[in-house]
Write an enzyme that holds these catalytic residues in place. Sequence first.
Site, mmCIF file in Angstrom:
data_model
loop_
_atom_site.group_PDB
_atom_site.id
_atom_site.type_symbol
_atom_site.label_atom_id
_atom_site.label_comp_id
_atom_site.label_asym_id
_atom_site.label_seq_id
_atom_site.Cartn_x
_atom_site.Cartn_y
_atom_site.Cartn_z
ATOM 1 N NE ARG A 278 24.221 0.982 -6.120
ATOM 2 C CZ ARG A 278 24.246 1.912 -7.085
ATOM 3 N NH1 ARG A 278 24.091 1.551 -8.344
ATOM 4 N NH2 ARG A 278 24.445 3.175 -6.810
ATOM 5 N N GLY B 39 12.301 1.981 -5.395
ATOM 6 C CA GLY B 39 12.360 0.628 -5.961
ATOM 7 C C GLY B 39 11.669 -0.322 -5.015
ATOM 8 C CE1 TYR C 153 21.837 -2.365 -11.322
ATOM 9 C CE2 TYR C 153 22.383 -0.404 -12.591
ATOM 10 C CZ TYR C 153 21.491 -1.112 -11.822
ATOM 11 O OH TYR C 153 20.267 -0.584 -11.549
ATOM 12 C CG ASP D 181 15.836 -8.718 -8.158
ATOM 13 O OD1 ASP D 181 15.235 -9.648 -8.724
ATOM 14 O OD2 ASP D 181 15.498 -7.536 -8.270
ATOM 15 C CG HIS E 57 12.607 -8.675 -5.908
ATOM 16 N ND1 HIS E 57 11.703 -8.202 -4.999
ATOM 17 C CD2 HIS E 57 13.604 -9.237 -5.182
ATOM 18 C CE1 HIS E 57 12.146 -8.430 -3.776
ATOM 19 N NE2 HIS E 57 13.306 -9.059 -3.855
ATOM 20 N NE ARG F 79 12.563 0.697 -11.385
ATOM 21 C CZ ARG F 79 12.979 0.075 -12.469
ATOM 22 N NH1 ARG F 79 13.808 0.674 -13.306
ATOM 23 N NH2 ARG F 79 12.570 -1.133 -12.745
ATOM 24 C CE LYS G 224 8.477 -0.637 -13.625
ATOM 25 N NZ LYS G 224 7.984 -1.543 -12.586
ATOM 26 C CG ASP H 142 6.153 -4.537 -13.100
ATOM 27 O OD1 ASP H 142 7.187 -4.850 -12.491
ATOM 28 O OD2 ASP H 142 5.675 -3.385 -13.107
ATOM 29 C CD GLU I 188 3.992 1.539 -3.221
ATOM 30 O OE1 GLU I 188 5.026 0.932 -2.933
ATOM 31 O OE2 GLU I 188 3.980 2.557 -3.934
ATOM 32 C CG ASP J 104 22.306 -47.990 -9.640
ATOM 33 O OD1 ASP J 104 21.683 -49.063 -9.759
ATOM 34 O OD2 ASP J 104 22.495 -47.201 -10.590
HETATM 35 C C1 GDG Z 1 11.032 -4.713 -8.838
HETATM 36 C C2 GDG Z 1 10.202 -5.454 -9.889
HETATM 37 C C3 GDG Z 1 8.458 -5.862 -8.152
HETATM 38 C C4 GDG Z 1 8.476 4.728 -7.417
HETATM 39 N N1 GDG Z 1 8.552 6.012 -7.776
HETATM 40 C C5 GDG Z 1 8.654 6.721 -6.651
HETATM 41 C C6 GDG Z 1 8.645 5.865 -5.576
HETATM 42 N N2 GDG Z 1 8.540 4.633 -6.076
HETATM 43 C C7 GDG Z 1 8.450 3.396 -5.299
HETATM 44 C C8 GDG Z 1 7.029 2.868 -5.309
HETATM 45 C C9 GDG Z 1 7.225 1.381 -5.187
HETATM 46 C C10 GDG Z 1 8.558 1.159 -5.859
HETATM 47 O O1 GDG Z 1 9.227 2.408 -5.920
HETATM 48 C C11 GDG Z 1 8.424 0.644 -7.285
HETATM 49 O O2 GDG Z 1 8.130 -0.699 -7.227
HETATM 50 P P1 GDG Z 1 7.627 -1.561 -8.451
HETATM 51 O O3 GDG Z 1 7.157 -2.844 -7.918
HETATM 52 O O4 GDG Z 1 6.553 -0.818 -9.125
HETATM 53 O O5 GDG Z 1 8.837 -1.687 -9.480
HETATM 54 P P2 GDG Z 1 10.439 -2.032 -9.507
HETATM 55 O O6 GDG Z 1 11.238 -0.964 -8.884
HETATM 56 O O7 GDG Z 1 10.751 -2.292 -10.931
HETATM 57 O O8 GDG Z 1 10.659 -3.341 -8.632
HETATM 58 C C12 GDG Z 1 8.736 -5.327 -9.565
HETATM 59 C C13 GDG Z 1 9.397 -5.234 -7.159
HETATM 60 O O9 GDG Z 1 10.766 -5.362 -7.563
HETATM 61 C C14 GDG Z 1 9.239 -5.874 -5.779
HETATM 62 O O10 GDG Z 1 9.488 -7.226 -5.812
HETATM 63 O O11 GDG Z 1 7.141 -5.541 -7.798
HETATM 64 O O12 GDG Z 1 7.974 -6.051 -10.490
HETATM 65 O O13 GDG Z 1 10.475 -4.939 -11.180
HETATM 66 O O14 GDG Z 1 7.323 0.995 -3.866
HETATM 67 O O15 GDG Z 1 6.345 3.435 -4.250
HETATM 68 N N3 GDG Z 1 8.705 6.271 -4.302
HETATM 69 C C15 GDG Z 1 8.808 7.593 -4.091
HETATM 70 N N4 GDG Z 1 8.857 8.491 -5.106
HETATM 71 C C16 GDG Z 1 8.773 8.106 -6.385
HETATM 72 O O16 GDG Z 1 8.817 8.950 -7.285
HETATM 73 N N5 GDG Z 1 8.850 8.057 -2.839
#
Ligand code: GDG
Length: 747
Positions: free
Chosen positions: A10, A29, A94, A148, A172, A282, A287, A381, A389, A687
């Site tokens: 996306r 994400g 998707y 991805d 990812h 998410r 998770k 994960d 973070e 060869d």
């Molecule tokens: C995929 C892989 C890998 C989440 N909720 C809120 C929010 N977030 C932001 C977080 C973080 C991101 O979203 C979530 O990242 P994750 O790594 O935890 O998980 P996935 O989205 O599943 O990502 C994962 C990643 O790709 C990177 O390679 O780590 O394993 O599955 O940045 O901060 N941000 C805000 N509000 C929310 O409610 N503002």
Amino acid sequence: MGRLIIISNRLPFSLDKDGDKVSLRQSSGGLVSAIKSFFENTTAGRGELTEKMWMGVADFPQDDWDQVLAAHAEDHDFGILPVFVDKELYDKYYSGFSNSVLWPLFHYFSSLAEYENQYFEAYVQVNQLFAERIAPLLEPGDQVWIHDYQLMILPHLLRTKKPDATIGFFLHIPFPSYEIFRLMPTEWKKTLLHGVMGADLIGFHTYDYVQHFQQSVKMLLGVDNHFHNLQYLDRLIRIDLFPIGIDYNKFHGAATDPEVEEQCRKIRANLEDKKIIFSVDRLDYTKGLMNRLNGFEYFLERYPEWREKMVFILNIVPSRDTIPAYNDRKKQIEEKVGTINGRFSSISWQPVIYRYNHLPFKEMIALYQAADVALITPLRDGMNLVAKEYVACSTGRGVLILSELAGAAAELSEAILVNPTDVTDVASSITRALAMPIYEQRNRMSLMQRRLQEYDVFKWVNDFMDQLAQVKQEQRKQAVKLLDEKATAGIRRHYLRSKNRCILLDYDGTLVPFSRIPSEAAPDNAVKELLSRLSSDTRNHVVVISGRDIPSLDRWLGGLPITLVAEHGASFKMRNSTWQQMVSVSDMWKDEIRRMMQLFVLRCAGSFIEEKTNTIAWHYRNTQTGLGFSRSRELLNTLSQMIQNTTLQVIDGNKVIEVRIAGFDKGATALRIIGETDPDFVLCMGDDTTDEDMFKALEGEAYTIKVNTGATAAQYTVLSQQQVLPLLNTITETKGSLATAEPESLA
Ligand code: GDG
């Protein structure tokens, strides 16, 4: 260097429409957070990057494009390339293939995978749409970085249209073990692997994922890696780990932003002096939300002293809610929260504060800040950025409880690592975290923070891009050079002028075509006539250098005045002399290998064992295609483990797996022969894998020619065995005029 083009499923935002007013909302994400940070902090036009672009499926109709473009241009400095996909097709691609096959399977939820053909077809089609959209826009110098699991076959599709493109691919999510990956229908899994292998550089978060991928490539495509590199078709590909980082300074800095501090103070004040446990994810079955709640419930049961002294803020972000596997979970989670609160709440206290929404950035940071403990326990994960973070936002205090099944656990070893399915482990970790002394919290946090600061998201992107540039450079060095008429004429000129020549020729696949039964690969008259003509010239020293055993070579070529090398150099007979052995060890090592190979003979009809003095080989040329190959991968794997720490060596040859004593090879033997005769012209043709040893050893000393396609250390390539005799005849034909030009350079 030109443009950096990021391609993901996306675009990094979605469209909000309020009447005529259009605004863009950044998607949550991991990928978006990471790349957006990089984009915001690098200025196109400076340094080497001329422009930044992002391509992905648009979640708005084509009619809104002009408005979106205007809104985007207002506060972004990267270009956008939307792909418009029909809704029904998009759903199958998707929600269907990406999220009902790949996502569950790659996260080890194999029972949730729905192997529907129509999903796979849609996946191929959408990947094709991406390829068609981007290919005509590519310019020399562009670097394409595909992201991805939704776009795993795009690298190959793009490569077909643009063979020279610079393409990186990053996954990812986890790459699962071969035993899980192989659950997919054969056509799908091969298409996916072949698809990814269209990239020049393939990145994963952890060493385990790299190894799993390499194992699948070996078993399904028959390609072995050499450390982080592998040769696939005619290209060098690198596979490496790049654990994604975060924008450390942004998160660390945000923690002391006055607005965030104020929100944090309010949260704490509202909860009085209660300790706060926090998680944000998410809504996704990977998770581990249900397991987390079970662990938390057990904690309340097992450690009643903590009741009324803490709260668990569980924030769930809506995600993929059109997929049944997701919707069902929401109900289950809400019921579980209700059960826990019903069971343990008092008039003035409720253990779980549950919220189902997307948090504004500052509120999320305030919660990271306010939390005494972050409870992050995915069942699987790829990495998990929330954990990183949380650590970055700490100003000294706080404890991270992290699942050992998250990729991030490999880097965050100072967290309390738990098994998310073990309620006892989760419960005791919570008490341990709540009671952890502040100095220990600070100590652990600072170690983790240092690591996250060092390898942040900018390092991650730069590291990936540097490696990509390096692979391209190595590929250029290695490019296969077809032997054309001009080069042939140069070699011929050198041949005609020289007085002491050495001609080293491999046997099977070079002088003669492969035969179904090795003992039937006798030379025909054309081969015999050629060797006889060449060896009758006293200026020529002809060497047939083969993996064959002594009796076969003697029977077929023994009457000619040529040097014979058997079993890749284990024995040799200089012309007009007798056979000599290079190694003399007992044959005992063969027993165990033979037993294993016999098992594979039984399991693979048509395969057979060939035994020679110093080698033992399992041939699968005459087996059912597919079966023979997959058995050969298993055997290769098993033998490689068996011979660890021995002086043996396994060779993955052309439809043959061979084990031999290490310490001699065609390269060393060729050098030895040349050393003894000091020729002024050397030609070497072969060869197979074992001939590569010769090509490497003779670099700069000989004209080396590889027969057949594939990567090689040889100077030139000819495409088929049928070309070999005519070529040798052309080079060595003495009739006709002697050209006057200088010899072709060897370099
Ligand atoms: C995929 C892989 C890998 C989440 N909720 C809120 C929010 N977030 C932001 C977080 C973080 C991101 O979203 C979530 O990242 P994750 O790594 O935890 O998980 P996935 O989205 O599943 O990502 C994962 C990643 O790709 C990177 O390679 O780590 O394993 O599955 O940045 O901060 N941000 C805000 N509000 C929310 O409610 N503002």
